[in-house]
Design a protein around this motif. Structure first.
Motif, PDB file in Angstrom:
ATOM      1  N   UNK A   5       0.846  -1.208   0.000  1.00 27.14           N
ATOM      2  CA  UNK A   5       0.000   0.000   0.000  1.00 27.14           C
ATOM      3  C   UNK A   5       0.876   1.250   0.000  1.00 27.14           C
ATOM      4  N   UNK A   6       1.865   1.294   0.876  1.00 27.11           N
ATOM      5  CA  UNK A   6       2.754   2.462   0.925  1.00 27.11           C
ATOM      6  C   UNK A   6       3.485   2.632  -0.404  1.00 27.11           C
ATOM      7  N   UNK A   7       3.937   1.523  -0.981  1.00 28.72           N
ATOM      8  CA  UNK A   7       4.629   1.587  -2.267  1.00 28.72           C
ATOM      9  C   UNK A   7       3.722   2.077  -3.377  1.00 28.72           C
ATOM     10  N   UNK A   8       2.501   1.574  -3.414  1.00 29.70           N
ATOM     11  CA  UNK A   8       1.549   1.997  -4.453  1.00 29.70           C
ATOM     12  C   UNK A   8       1.267   3.486  -4.354  1.00 29.70           C
ATOM     13  N   UNK A   9       1.121   3.977  -3.129  1.00 27.60           N
ATOM     14  CA  UNK A   9       0.777   5.392  -2.926  1.00 27.60           C
ATOM     15  C   UNK A   9       1.987   6.323  -3.013  1.00 27.60           C
ATOM     16  N   UNK A  10       3.186   5.755  -3.013  1.00 29.38           N
ATOM     17  CA  UNK A  10       4.399   6.588  -3.081  1.00 29.38           C
ATOM     18  C   UNK A  10       4.793   6.921  -4.521  1.00 29.38           C
ATOM     19  N   UNK A  51      -7.453   1.405   7.541  1.00 26.75           N
ATOM     20  CA  UNK A  51      -7.825   1.895   8.878  1.00 26.75           C
ATOM     21  C   UNK A  51      -6.617   1.875   9.808  1.00 26.75           C
ATOM     22  N   UNK A  52      -5.828   0.813   9.733  1.00 27.08           N
ATOM     23  CA  UNK A  52      -4.637   0.730  10.586  1.00 27.08           C
ATOM     24  C   UNK A  52      -3.604   1.786  10.161  1.00 27.08           C
ATOM     25  N   UNK A  53      -3.380   1.932   8.850  1.00 24.11           N
ATOM     26  CA  UNK A  53      -2.421   2.929   8.366  1.00 24.11           C
ATOM     27  C   UNK A  53      -2.898   4.353   8.674  1.00 24.11           C
ATOM     28  N   UNK A  54      -4.198   4.570   8.638  1.00 23.95           N
ATOM     29  CA  UNK A  54      -4.745   5.879   9.026  1.00 23.95           C
ATOM     30  C   UNK A  54      -4.509   6.130  10.510  1.00 23.95           C
ATOM     31  N   UNK A  74      -1.231   7.244  11.167  1.00 23.12           N
ATOM     32  CA  UNK A  74      -0.915   8.541  10.568  1.00 23.12           C
ATOM     33  C   UNK A  74      -0.130   8.459   9.265  1.00 23.12           C
ATOM     34  N   UNK A  75      -0.181   7.300   8.578  1.00 20.71           N
ATOM     35  CA  UNK A  75       0.618   7.116   7.365  1.00 20.71           C
ATOM     36  C   UNK A  75      -0.165   7.375   6.077  1.00 20.71           C
ATOM     37  N   UNK A  76      -1.474   7.188   6.121  1.00 19.83           N
ATOM     38  CA  UNK A  76      -2.318   7.477   4.962  1.00 19.83           C
ATOM     39  C   UNK A  76      -3.531   8.278   5.416  1.00 19.83           C
ATOM     40  N   UNK A  77      -4.172   8.898   4.439  1.00 20.61           N
ATOM     41  CA  UNK A  77      -5.399   9.636   4.715  1.00 20.61           C
ATOM     42  C   UNK A  77      -6.357   9.470   3.543  1.00 20.61           C
ATOM     43  N   UNK A  98       3.919  12.053   6.920  1.00 26.29           N
ATOM     44  CA  UNK A  98       4.549  11.028   7.764  1.00 26.29           C
ATOM     45  C   UNK A  98       4.657   9.695   7.023  1.00 26.29           C
ATOM     46  N   UNK A  99       3.653   9.384   6.219  1.00 31.52           N
ATOM     47  CA  UNK A  99       3.680   8.160   5.424  1.00 31.52           C
ATOM     48  C   UNK A  99       4.805   8.177   4.407  1.00 31.52           C
ATOM     49  N   UNK A 100       4.979   9.315   3.736  1.00 35.76           N
ATOM     50  CA  UNK A 100       6.059   9.450   2.759  1.00 35.76           C
ATOM     51  C   UNK A 100       7.416   9.372   3.461  1.00 35.76           C
ATOM     52  N   UNK A 101       7.516  10.003   4.602  1.00 33.62           N
ATOM     53  CA  UNK A 101       8.765   9.965   5.383  1.00 33.62           C
ATOM     54  C   UNK A 101       9.077   8.523   5.812  1.00 33.62           C
ATOM     55  N   UNK A 102       8.057   7.792   6.244  1.00 35.05           N
ATOM     56  CA  UNK A 102       8.230   6.389   6.644  1.00 35.05           C
ATOM     57  C   UNK A 102       8.671   5.562   5.452  1.00 35.05           C
TER      58      UNK A 102
END
Length: 163
Positions: free
Chosen positions: A48-53, A82-85, A88-91, A109-113
């Motif tokens: 998810x983080x990779x897709x959104x980055x 919900x967990x990533x929200x 504080x990593x996604x919105x 914060x998500x991008x920084x992570x």
């Protein structure tokens, strides 16, 4: 051999297919365990983080597009988001194109992570694929894409139970 098996049944081919899908199952479980133990992140959170980055989705992507891109169910993605929200990593933000729809985007914060994990990801990839040449990796990607396409096209018709 059972009468229920197709007439074109080939035991050797079936055995190879069975081993392949079992290995895919094992690889998935090993990936899940190693991600959690070594990186402190689950593969689905990583995905998810990779897709959104990706630069082309900096303003986010629709929930539906994200489920399609990742190949996950709406219910599973919603639980992950919900967990990533909560962390504080996604919105979820209102779409510019459709005020009724929400897009999912990384927070600062998500991008920084995501960026802070890049060295660990590189090391993870290097260790996992250490025994494969570059051409082997490219071939494996190609073959896995073919398997994934095949999986997407499966339509097994259920036969009526004989009385």
């Amino acid at each position: 051999m059972s009468d229920a098996l197709p007439s074109n049944y080939d035991q050797s081919l079936y055995s190879a297919h069975n081993r392949l899908f079992f290995r895919l199952f094992q690889v998935g479980n090993t990936l899940d365990r190693k991600c959690s133990n070594e990186l402190g992140i689950s593969p689905v959170h990583w995905a998810v983080l990779g897709a959104l980055s990706r630069p082309r989705v900096q303003s986010g992507m629709s929930f539906s597009d994200l489920t399609e891109y990742l190949g996950v169910s709406r219910q599973n993605l919603d639980a992950v988001l919900k967990r990533l929200e909560r962390d504080g990593l996604v919105q979820r933000i209102i779409s510019e194109h459709d005020r009724r729809a929400k897009n999912v985007a990384l927070t600062a914060e998500g991008l920084k992570t995501w960026e802070s994990l890049q060295d660990d990801f590189f090391n993870f990839y290097a260790q996992a694929l250490d025994t494969l040449a570059f051409d082997d990796v490219v071939t494996l990607i190609h073959l896995l894409n073919k398997v994934n396409d095949g999986l997407k096209s499966i339509k097994i018709e259920q036969q009526a139970a004989s009385s």
